[in-house]
Design an enzyme around this catalytic site. Structure first.
Site: not given
Ligand code: NAD
Length: 485
Positions: A175-176, A282, A151-152, A379, A226-227, A248-249
């Site tokens: 999927k966002p 991130c 979401w960022n 983080e 994501g995370s 990318e985490l």
């Molecule tokens: P999140 O992991 O909670 O969610 C990310 C996405 O994954 C969402 O679209 C969510 O709906 C989906 N999702 C949730 N459970 C899933 C599953 N089991 N399988 C597949 N998809 C699933 O992360 P967030 O809170 O949206 O974003 C913040 C995190 O993202 C932070 O840790 C940040 O550091 C990281 N991030 C990393 C980068 C990078 O390039 N390394 C860039 C931006 C954000």
């Protein structure tokens, strides 16, 4: 945008080049500046994924073949995105929280990524061309890509996936995050006017839709941002079907500030490297290690900037920092700061929630804190920055590396050569000198070490992750019949 369910009509999923057929249930999307429902987004169910991925699979058959058309389509997509800027920017600010001008930059960068990959050559590589053999390496697309974003930066991080995936000849289901589905759905509608049907499908829905996508049999690759916790689930799910992954985490990015630095000349850069997008990047600086000789001056310089930063609703003129995107993230930041203060850290500025509607937190500088505090080790992903003292460079390298994460890092010094030597010792996918995350650009590889990810995005290296190597081996050219190539 005001709270209305009309947006559910405006922002339907794009599947097979059109609105997703039939009625869909919906889920609320909150405006983080107000803490109220902004709109309702459509919820695609697990069972409907067959239709969605089926559309991408059909489109793949033609899309993979004609490279010049693909490149032209990506250029048209960049033009269409820019033409829709005024429509997309207010939606992005309303659902994400970032100031309007930052939302505008996100759209601009997304168009730049599309053009970059449209222009990027993907040459065949002749490895052997001698009397005994002729061998050429061809990069073939993988098939359908499942792209999942956080979401960022909903639009630009989506484009980091869409542009190279499509350029290489794959088709995409995107999927966002359920926190920020609206701009991405709107973008899907914009781009379907210039891309063939089914090439880019955009769906939304609350979790576990993401997990259902990674488990679906059609996609051959999952590109996930994501995370780290979710990234591990994605890796497990993809492994069962041997899908390729790019992950990318999370990060806990250190900035190491050496003794010879001129604090005044770097304070602005350091502050915005930590607080840009309200710390929800991130690659934001998440902890500063400041040499003891510059520590106090640096703390004061950053605190002064935190005191004067304008926090508020991103639609208001002059606002520099918006809200946290969601209540969960606000609670994480608030909990980490509370934990640090409870353990004896000092909030030089900030330290608390901002009362009133919306998910606002005071820009916070923490002093009298060291490794072992959760906000140093974890983080925070928000507007709170711990500044840790050190005295010895060798020791600070091992402290900076004592983390599961390894996304980006930076070293700050008057002696660039020395700083670059220190940079090479840090466990991170990219390390900048006298800047932070300077290498996060379209034409350099970006990816994390350790728990910060697998694979890279951007540049030819990122493009290659959407391809499989194929070797074409033929008899030597000298042995081919007269007239053959
Ligand atoms: P999140 O992991 O909670 O969610 C990310 C996405 O994954 C969402 O679209 C969510 O709906 C989906 N999702 C949730 N459970 C899933 C599953 N089991 N399988 C597949 N998809 C699933 O992360 P967030 O809170 O949206 O974003 C913040 C995190 O993202 C932070 O840790 C940040 O550091 C990281 N991030 C990393 C980068 C990078 O390039 N390394 C860039 C931006 C954000």
């Amino acid at each position: 945008m005001t709270a209305t369910t009309d947006h559910a009509q405006l922002l339907l999923p794009t599947v097979d080049g059109a609105d997703f057929p039939g009625e869909l249930p919906d889920f609320p999307v909150i405006n983080p500046a107000h803490g109220e429902v902004l709109a309702h987004a459509p919820s695609v169910s697990d069972r409907q994924l067959d239709v969605v991925f089926g559309s991408a699979e059909r489109a793949y058959q033609d899309w993979r073949i004609d490279e010049p058309s693909r490149r032209a389509a990506l250029r048209s997509a960049a033009d269409a995105l820019e033409a829709a800027r005024d429509e997309l920017v207010p939606i992005l600010t309303a659902e994400q929280g970032k100031p309007l001008q930052d939302a505008g930059l996100e759209i601009d960068f997304s168009a730049l990524w599309l053009r970059y990959f449209a222009d990027l050559e993907m040459p065949r590589e002749v490895v052997f061309d001698d009397d005994s053999r002729y061998a050429v390496i061809v990069r073939r697309p993988l098939g359908v890509v499942a792209a999942i974003t956080p979401w960022n930066f909903p639009i630009s991080l989506a484009m980091w996936k869409i542009a190279p995936a499509l350029r290489a000849g794959n088709t995409v289901v995107l999927k966002p995050s359920p926190y920020t589905p609206l701009t991405t759905l709107a973008m899907g509608r914009v781009l379907r006017n210039v891309l063939p049907a089914g090439v880019l499908n955009v769906i939304s829905g609350p979790d576990p839709l993401g997990a259902a996508m990674t488990a679906h049999p059609i996609p051959r690759k999952v590109s996930f941002t994501g995370s780290t916790a979710t990234g591990k689930s994605v890796a497990q799910s993809a492994a069962l079907d041997l899908k390729r992954v790019t992950l990318e985490l999370g990060g806990n990015d250190p900035a190491v500030v050496l003794a010879d630095i001129d604090v005044d000349s770097v304070a602005d850069k350091l502050f915005w490297s930590a607080f840009g997008n309200n710390g929800q990047i991130c690659v934001a600086v998440k902890r500063i290690y400041a040499h003891e000789s510059v520590h106090d001056n640096l703390v004061e310089a950053l605190a002064e900037r935190a005191r004067t930063a304008r926090v508020g609703d991103g639609t208001q003129p002059g606002v520099q920092l918006g809200p946290l995107n969601n209540k969960k993230q606000l609670d994480i930041v608030s909990g980490l700061v509370g934990d640090a203060l409870g353990a004896g850290a000092r909030a030089v500025v900030g330290g608390r929630l901002i009362e009133g509607p919306g998910y606002f937190f005071q820009p916070t500088i923490l002093d009298q804190i060291t490794d072992g505090a959760r906000i140093v080790d974890e983080e925070q992903f928000g507007p709170a920055l711990p500044i840790v003292r050190f005295s010895d460079v060798r020791e600070v390298v091992s402290r900076a590396n004592a983390s599961h994460y390894g996304l980006t890092a930076s070293v700050w010094s008057a002696d660039v050569e020395h700083a670059a030597a220190v940079a090479e010792q840090l466990d991170a996918g990219s390390v900048s000198v006298n800047a932070h995350a300077a290498a996060v650009v379209q034409d350099l590889p970006f990816g994390g070490h350790k728990w910060s990810g697998i694979g890279v995005e951007n540049g030819p290296w990122g493009l290659h992750e959407y391809t499989a190597i194929q070797v074409i081996h033929t008899p030597p050219r000298g042995e081919r019949p007269e007239g053959s190539a």
